[in-house]
Design an enzyme around this catalytic site. Structure first.
Site, short mmCIF file in Angstrom:
data_model
loop_
_atom_site.label_atom_id
_atom_site.label_comp_id
_atom_site.label_asym_id
_atom_site.label_seq_id
_atom_site.Cartn_x
_atom_site.Cartn_y
_atom_site.Cartn_z
N ASP A 105 0.55 5.13 -0.09
CA ASP A 105 -0.32 6.30 -0.09
C ASP A 105 0.25 7.30 -1.10
OD1 ASP A 105 -2.31 5.56 1.75
OD2 ASP A 105 -0.87 5.76 3.36
N HIS A 133 0.86 -1.18 0.00
CA HIS A 133 0.00 0.00 0.00
C HIS A 133 0.90 1.24 0.00
CE1 HIS A 133 -3.74 2.12 0.71
NE2 HIS A 133 -3.14 2.84 1.64
N ASP A 183 -7.96 0.83 2.37
CA ASP A 183 -7.64 1.84 3.39
C ASP A 183 -8.56 3.06 3.37
OD1 ASP A 183 -6.15 2.88 5.50
OD2 ASP A 183 -4.76 3.94 4.17
N HIS A 203 -7.19 9.04 -0.93
CA HIS A 203 -7.83 8.92 0.39
C HIS A 203 -7.11 9.57 1.57
CE1 HIS A 203 -5.49 5.03 0.41
NE2 HIS A 203 -5.23 5.44 1.63
ZN LIG Z 1 -3.69 4.60 2.69
#
Ligand SMILES: [Zn+2]
Length: 1027
Positions: free
Chosen positions: A244, A242, A354, A564
């Site tokens: 971001d 993951h 997430d 997000h």
């Molecule tokens: Zn995230």
């Protein structure tokens, strides 16, 4: 005993460095042009966010040439990338022991010097937070010590035994004490410890033999997964990383994180054949393609081999609460088109592990984008109620459903511990229907992905299942799609969950970083308008080039900013400097496109005009009739369906029917033919609906009352507002009110409200002259100077309406939520998300609160409350400080929630623009529209050109001959609706399509018309092929 030999310092490891200036991130080619200076282990590098390029010359000592495993160990407590001497990025490094080994190539064992480069990024996996709390604002002055740069001959037996004892030790600790499997683990551990002799390499082999008695003999390779013993695997491991797209670091660092993390996976796949790796976010693939062609080719090869799985089908892992319906469509359109054009196929599984809650139309939209499976796990963070299912059917507002799986290990960054495998069964909540689950493992959030440790541990876990039992059988080598393929066969037996997956945490993210949210709303509006107008112009005038590249750039920016941690407001300050720049680009590009369109139409945007010379631009798909100000002193009535509406003279109503007057000490009345508003002490103490003959504000109560709350969440400041903030409600008293505007078409009063010594609000409450047939509303515009610490500003509207549910606009629909705290599930929704309106209606009457840039709302009993501003100090120490302009409106209406609210909310967000010039030149009739007898709940939301039209396409997918127009229509109120689309274009064929513009079936088209018939909240897309 782990290391059989170490070579550090000269002549084996020679180091030079070039410090890139400031916060620049130069490429390899730029960096190596510079002069490098000598450096050594122990030197410090910084400050935060700076980049340092190391030239590393390695000479493997003779005595290590025959070592079984030779690695470079590099640890500077920050992130890095290993490059070949000629500029190929090979593998990422993360300091602090996270990922510090790079396996030396065989050809380095020749006694000669070999050069590599290491690009050092002065940030950790989680940015540059000071101390141990990673969500504190970054320290701009962090320095990193190069702790280690050495050639290491690793003893593979010692390393393997270290993992053996780790996992058997876990079994001894975590298996139930009354199980023989636990006792045997404990006994095996003891035997290993007893057999171990420090310094005796042979004892390592003996110890491993003992470990084999617990694992079986196949755990040293991927063969362990080939064992067939009639048992079915239960847990399917999938590597994941993951990243971001921004969070505690800016976009620029993410681009490097992607290259580092994905290189690691390509490398690891070569050594671990069982590793399958899934990764989402088309944007990240695009960055890789643009900036790291070598890694891109490596990834593409692994994708072709079926080991590296692009997943998710969306542009980024976006927020789903706040983006408009069309934004969600574009997340899929841009995502799936990228995957299809670069990898030859689209994604089948929507992937948002997430994101902070999931809006109610997602199952419909992702299905229409070719995905009928969905993975998340975030609801495991709920702070009030435990979500009851692991695998279930998730149903959208329109009834479409997808299979949803929430990995029971409750993480998307599992360390592949024994416990993760165990929890994949013990926390499984849907075992009555299906017992299988996904285990999503690999370092994440800041990137990284699986490590060799993860893969070694999982081999041993599988060994335990097959040799001892009790631990759920983990399997590797499958894709996420394989997992869902099997689930799909049982989908009929799964339980269902209707409507939104409300996330009972991070409720502050509907409000934090107000400017960014305002830009999102504005950008969505601008893009909608421009696509419509550019479509009309491009059909009318063949020489006009539909600005597809500009639209793509704008959309990709807007979609990226919906990431997000960006749109929800949970990133550091640097990220909002970046997104401000991006929105600037969107609005500047938009302005250029608009100017060009105006030129084509022979009109120009002006701030003042006259009735004969002027026009109003209406981009909304229905007839509007409004009083518009056309100059400082003059107003006009704009009427028509547009896009270009004629102006007519505004004849001021009688003063008795429309005025502002002072009626007492600090008491004023604003009145038009529909509404009478009393403002006392700065608040609305009465709102009388003259048409319905009904008072809207309960007696003795005050609407438009500002309230402030202490806003001190337990930890996640930017993210969370906790239920206990409600106990700290404090009304803000207002100063004197004065009549600030008394024009024939609009009257206003202005009030100043002090919040503190530093902060205040200037509020203008206005009433425009009512127009026959149009519902009048009270408009409020405020300027807030905001300099608070951990306070939450809201504005309240008590209304004389009773219902146990309030309605909130969401993407392509309306979501109903309780107005009471009957159960813990009801109470958990004490702060919710809305788009352009929230509404509380009872049978026959209701009140809507419209807004132009807000997303947070709450309704308790008869009290409606719009959330305005928060003031968290982490991870952005300056979030929301400064000036804010916010507009909202109180719209009373007869009947329950209906098209009046839906339309006024659109109009409120899309004020008429004044144009001048070119009378007669402009299009006065819409070339495509819903006929006037169509059901008013139908909204023709999007008009755009076909992606692959030969005059539009940018060539990423095969072009199609001719010109086409895409229309998107949705049912906005939750009922069946029929209508007729009329067009003056020369259309030869109409097809119903999905969101990706694939033609599904032909629609009967005759006389320039076709019929639409939609289910409640259905989203329908049509393609009009022009002759
Ligand atoms: Zn995230």
């Amino acid at each position: 005993m782990m290391k059989e030999g170490v070579a550090s310092g000269e002549p084996h490891v020679k180091l030079w460095v070039w410090d890139a200036p400031d916060q620049t991130r130069p490429t390899f080619d730029e960096a190596v042009k510079h002069e490098f200076r000598k450096t050594r282990v122990g030197e410090w590098f910084g400050p935060s966010w700076s980049t340092h390029w190391f030239k590393v010359v390695l000479r493997v000592p003779m005595e290590l040439h025959d070592s079984r495993l030779l690695e470079l160990h590099w640890d500077a407590n920050n992130e890095g990338m290993v490059w070949t001497h000629d500029g190929k990025p090979l593998q990422g490094l993360t300091g602090g022991g996270e990922r510090v080994e790079w396996v030396l190539p065989k050809e380095f064992r020749d006694g000669k010097e070999h050069t590599i480069y290491v690009e050092m990024a002065c940030n950790g996996m989680f940015g540059n937070a000071p101390g141990g709390d990673s969500i504190q604002p970054p320290d701009p002055n962090k320095y990193f010590k190069l702790d280690k740069a050495e050639i290491v001959a690793v003893n593979p037996d010692a390393r393997a035994l270290w993992v053996d004892i780790w996992i058997i030790g876990d079994a001894a600790r975590e298996f139930p004490q009354d199980s023989w499997e636990q006792h045997r683990a404990l006994k095996t551990c003891n035997e290993i410890i007893e057999a171990f002799e420090l310094g005796n390499k042979d004892s390592l082999k003996t110890c491993r033999k003992i470990a084999e008695s617990y694992f079986g003999s196949d755990v040293n390779s991927a063969k362990v997964y080939d064992i067939k013993n009639g048992k079915e695997p239960i847990v399917f491991g999938i590597g994941h990383c993951h990243i971001d797209s921004c969070w505690l670091w800016p976009w620029a660092e993410t681009k490097r994180k992607v290259a580092r993390s994905w290189s690691n996976q390509c490398d690891l796949m070569d050594r671990y054949p069982e590793l399958n790796f899934a990764c989402s976010q088309a944007q990240q693939y695009k960055w890789l393609k643009q900036l790291y062609p070598y890694v891109w080719e490596r990834v593409k090869k692994k994708v072709a081999e079926g080991r590296f799985h692009p997943i998710g089908g969306s542009w980024v892992e976006h927020d789903t609460n706040m983006p408009s319906g069309e934004s969600l469509v574009r997340q899929f359109l841009y995502g799936q088109r990228f995957y299809e054009s670069n990898f030859g196929s689209r994604c089948q599984t929507f992937w948002l592990p997430d994101t902070f809650g999931y809006s109610s139309q997602l199952p419909q939209l992702c299905r229409l984008a070719g995905m009928n499976r969905f993975l998340t796990q975030k609801l495991s963070w709920n702070n009030i109620n435990k979500f009851p299912h692991t695998t279930f059917n998730w149903v959208a507002l329109d009834g479409s459903q997808v299979i949803c799986h929430m990995p029971p290990a409750e993480t998307y960054t599992a360390e592949a511990h024994f416990g993760d495998v165990k929890r994949s069964l013990s926390q499984h909540k849907s075992m009555d229907q299906d017992v299988t689950s996904l285990l999503v493992f690999g370092k994440g959030d800041g990137g990284g992905g699986p490590t060799w440790q993860h893969l070694e541990k999982l081999r041993r876990c599988r060994g335990i299942s097959d040799n001892v039992g009790l631990l759920p059988r983990v399997h590797m080598g499958n894709s996420v799609d394989d997992f869902f393929d099997k689930l799909e066969l049982k989908a009929d037996s799964f339980v269902t969950w209707y409507g939104e997956l409300y996330f009972e945490l991070h409720r502050g993210t509907y409000t934090t970083q107000a400017n960014n949210k305002r830009n999102n709303r504005k950008a969505e509006t601008v893009l909608r308008d421009l696509e419509l107008l550019a479509t009309i112009v491009s059909i009318k005038n063949k020489s006009y080039k539909y600005p597809k590249k500009e639209f793509d750039d704008m959309w990709e920016a807007v979609l990226l900013c919906q990431f997000h941690d960006c749109l929800p407001g949970s990133s550091i300050e640097m990220c909002y400097d970046d997104s401000d720049e991006m929105y600037d680009m969107v609005f500047t590009t938009g302005k250029k496109i608009m100017d060009d369109i105006c030129k084509q139409m022979g009109v120009s945007e002006v701030t003042s005009t006259s009735v004969p010379d002027g026009m109003a631009l209406n981009t909304l798909p229905w007839e509007r009739k409004e009083v518009v100000e056309i100059s400082e002193s003059e107003a006009a009535v704009a009427c028509g369906e547009g896009p270009f509406m004629k102006l007519s003279y505004f004849n001021p109503p009688l003063t008795a029917e429309f005025h502002a007057r002072q009626v007492g000490r600090d008491a004023f009345v604003l009145e038009n033919t529909q509404l009478k508003v009393q403002v006392t002490g700065g608040c609305i103490t009465s709102l009388y609906d003259k048409v319905a003959q009904r008072e809207v504000i309960p007696e003795g109560q005050k609407a438009n009352q500002y309230v402030i709350f202490d806003d001190k969440p337990l930890y996640w400041q930017a993210w969370d507002v906790e239920v206990y903030h409600l106990d700290t409600r404090r009304e803000l008293p207002s100063g004197e009110t004065r009549i600030s505007e008394s024009k024939p078409h609009r009257v206003s009063v202005t009030t100043r409200t002090d919040i503190s010594k530093e902060s205040y609000i200037e509020t203008v409450i206005s009433l425009s002259a009512a127009v026959d047939g149009e519902q009048s509303y009270v408009e409020v515009s405020s300027r807030v100077e905001w300099h608070e610490t951990m306070k939450f500003l809201k504005v309240e509207f008590p209304v004389d309406v009773r219902n146990t549910e309030a309605s909130y606009e969401t993407a392509f629909g309306i979501v109903k939520r309780p107005t009471h705290y009957n159960t813990s599930w009801d109470m958990a929704k004490f702060e919710v998300c809305c788009h352009k309106f929230a509404d509380l209606s009872e049978h026959g009457y209701g009140v809507s609160i419209l807004n132009d840039s807000k997303y947070g709302f709450a309704t308790v009993g008869n009290l409606m409350r719009l959330s305005l501003l928060r003031s968290p100090k982490a991870p952005d120490a300056h979030a929301d400080m400064g000036t804010h302009h916010i507009r909202w409106a109180i719209l009373p209406h007869s009947g329950s929630l209906g098209s009046t609210t839906v339309r006024k909310a659109y109009e409120f967000n899309n004020p008429l623009k004044i144009l001048s010039g070119g009378a007669g030149v402009a299009v006065s009739e819409r070339p495509v529209k819903l006929s006037s007898d169509s059901d008013k709940s139908l909204v023709l939301d999007t008009v755009k050109r076909g992606e692959d039209d030969e005059d539009v396409s940018r060539g990423e997918l095969p072009t199609e001959k001719g010109r086409s127009v895409i229309l998107r229509i949705y049912e906005s109120l939750g009922g069946r609706a029929r209508g007729t689309v009329q067009t003056t274009w020369d259309v030869k064929k109409v097809s119903a399509t999905n969101l990706l513009e694939d033609e599904l079936e032909e629609v009967a088209f005759e006389g320039g018309k076709f019929k639409v018939d939609l289910k409640p909240f259905e989203v329908a897309t049509f393609k009009l092929q022009l002759a």
